[in-house]
Design an enzyme around this catalytic site. Sequence first.
Site: not given
Lengths: 154, 154
Positions: B58, B91, B60
């Site tokens: 992801h 995250c 992040e």
Amino acid sequence: MELVTQGDDERWMREALEEARAAEAHGDVPIGAVVVHRDHVIGRGHNEREERSDPTAHAEVTALRAAAAALGSWRVLDSTLYVTLEPCAMCAGAIVLSRIPRVVYGAPDPKAGAAGSVLDVLADTRLNHRPIVDAGVLADECGAILREFFTARR
Amino acid sequence: MELVTQGDDERWMREALEEARAAEAHGDVPIGAVVVHRDHVIGRGHNEREERSDPTAHAEVTALRAAAAALGSWRVLDSTLYVTLEPCAMCAGAIVLSRIPRVVYGAPDPKAGAAGSVLDVLADTRLNHRPIVDAGVLADECGAILREFFTARR
């Protein structure tokens, strides 16, 4: 869905404990994990937060990334994650995202556990995947290696 | 703690939107993030779940890992994370673990958001870090790029 039989859980948790000892060897908090797919380990990981200066280098994240790489898919299907300590929020979130069907952990984490102790991300019916969760496999050994680590550092 | 001023938030969110477009370029859901430390971007990331077959890739997580590497520490201090979509549980957990003091996100995620929409990991007083969270910066643009992506795929 082909999962390992419950009887093999201790065998695989011993592999996760081997990983925990690898973390301890470089001064990281001893937590280890393996992902087992059809009776083979396809991903291993241990805590490397200090070793790699990486806040995301938890045992579960590393083991799941390795397993996904081995399968060639971000979906880690037909597999079980074994981890010595109850997953934190990050790792529980990664478990949900990976769609892994089963998680087995050793010791509970009353401070940050996200499989029931503090949060329960793995059982949240609002998220789009809920693995089977079994707790307490070799819990004494998994907890003892942590206690010894922190006692030695005091 | 030296943080960017609120007035710069749109400027840095535009950088995160650039990252989102990089995700879209390889067919991944367009979500992007940057970590800003003393007026400089020290970490960038965009969703690469499909591109890298990695459930943890992801925006992040990638941006935080890059920022920690740049700082040489798993603690991402004196920094702000900008991300186009509300962080998921993984995250949000990574944000807590990294100790980053401030998070700014664009659009809310009613299906999996863990900064208030479904879970609220970032505000949980039982965990050992709580960042300042500001929501809704360039929310329309951050949401539009996602809607367009999903409309085009239907």
